[in-house]
Design a protein around this motif. Structure first.
Motif: not given
Ligand code: R2B
Ligand code: URA
Length: 312
Positions: A64, A68, A89, A91-92, A95, A98, A100
């Motif tokens: 992840p 990022r 993110d 998909c925050e 967990d 992730s 972007y």
């Protein structure tokens, strides 16, 4: 149990040829809602065409944090407006993975190993379908162990092969072994190779990539918690792999290649080697060198994207 060969994919391609590209599942059309559980997205809760309709490049990688940093790097390289600190993110709410989005590029983590990337790919490919994306190219950018290559070499995958050096991915579906071809897009691989010559500090080769289901014994390592073979047997296996054209070993390429091929997505695998497996098993390369190595596949893929967008 005799495996069922879906290599020519005649069935999978032709029976749903009328369907919008990317998904190959006749059941999807009858679903009122599609919840992309592991991405924390859904067709009723999110406007997927509005959020993702302009995506043209998807880059997937294990970690992840790395994905990022990759999104931030893309943002700088494409000179997009706004602050990199604002890249969120998507998909925050989960967990698991992730994700972007920067301009036409999506950067997503997939975790380690075949089951992890395969879950992510099912949901990602459905998301591209629901968002009505077109002409998408997908890259796996990652790390690997090299075979007879100096650490830091980037390998563009020609064929993704299994632990027996076969260009195929086996999966058990409804108790039957299904075999799918792992051919990747030849043109994208050649184009990447050509662009690599414009990045002289990134040694790059094209070759076969072996995908295993384990990092230790599965990759012939002598340093796991258990080891059932001798040093000689390890080297014999690596030599055979080398003879079969294998230049690096990682843990996701076969299912990645197989799923993208069936779903009509142009795909490439670009992994850097962290060590030469003829020289050792432990990854003892200094941290700073590892960080720089991991940026190499990113730099090559960004170069490709900028070329395709006509920015260089
Ligand atoms: C490369 O690196 C990871 C194992 O360390 C695995 O996800 C892979 O394919
Ligand atoms: N990733 C792998 O799967 N194997 C290695 O040796 C290094 C990274």
């Amino acid at each position: 149990m005799a495996p069922i060969l879906l290599n020519s994919i005649a069935n999978e391609h032709s029976s749903y040829i009328q369907q919008v590209e990317y998904v190959k599942n006749p059941h999807l059309d009858s679903m009122e809602e599609d919840i992309l559980y592991h991405l924390n997205l859904g067709t009723k809760t999110h406007d997927l065409p509005q959020m993702f309709g302009d995506v043209k490049f998807v880059c997937v990688g294990g970690s992840p944090n790395r994905m990022r940093s990759f999104a931030q790097f893309i943002h700088e390289e494409l000179e997009l407006p706004g602050n990199i600190a604002d890249i969120r993110d998507i998909c925050e709410g989960t967990d698991r993975y992730s994700m972007y989005k920067v301009g036409p590029v999506l950067s997503i983590s997939h975790g380690m190993g075949v089951p992890s990337i395969s879950i992510m790919l099912h949901e990602l490919i459905k998301m591209l379908y629901h968002a009505r994306c077109r002409d998408v190219i997908i890259f796996r950018i990652g790390t690997s162990g090299g075979i007879g290559l100096a650490a830091g070499t980037v390998v563009i995958t020609d064929k993704a092969v299994d632990s027996c050096f076969r260009p195929q991915f086996e999966q058990v579906i409804l108790g039957k072994v299904i075999i799918r071809s792992t051919e990747l897009d030849e043109d994208v691989a050649q184009e990447l190779l050509q662009y690599s010559s414009e990045l002289p500090d990134i040694p790059t080769v094209i070759g076969n990539t072996m995908c295993t289901h384990d990092f230790y014994e599965g990759q012939g390592r002598l340093d796991g918690a258990l080891c059932s073979f001798s040093t000689e047997e390890k080297f014999e296996y690596l030599r055979k792999a080398n003879e079969a054209g294998v230049r690096n070993i990682e843990m996701e390429s076969t299912v990645f290649a197989a799923m993208c091929r069936v779903c009509n997505l142009k795909a490439a695998v670009v992994c850097v080697t962290l060590l030469d497996r003829f020289e050792g098993d432990q990854i003892s390369t200094p941290h700073d060198a590892l960080l720089e190595y991991q940026q190499r596949p990113q730099r090559l893929v960004v170069h490709f994207i900028k070329k395709r967008l006509g920015l260089i």
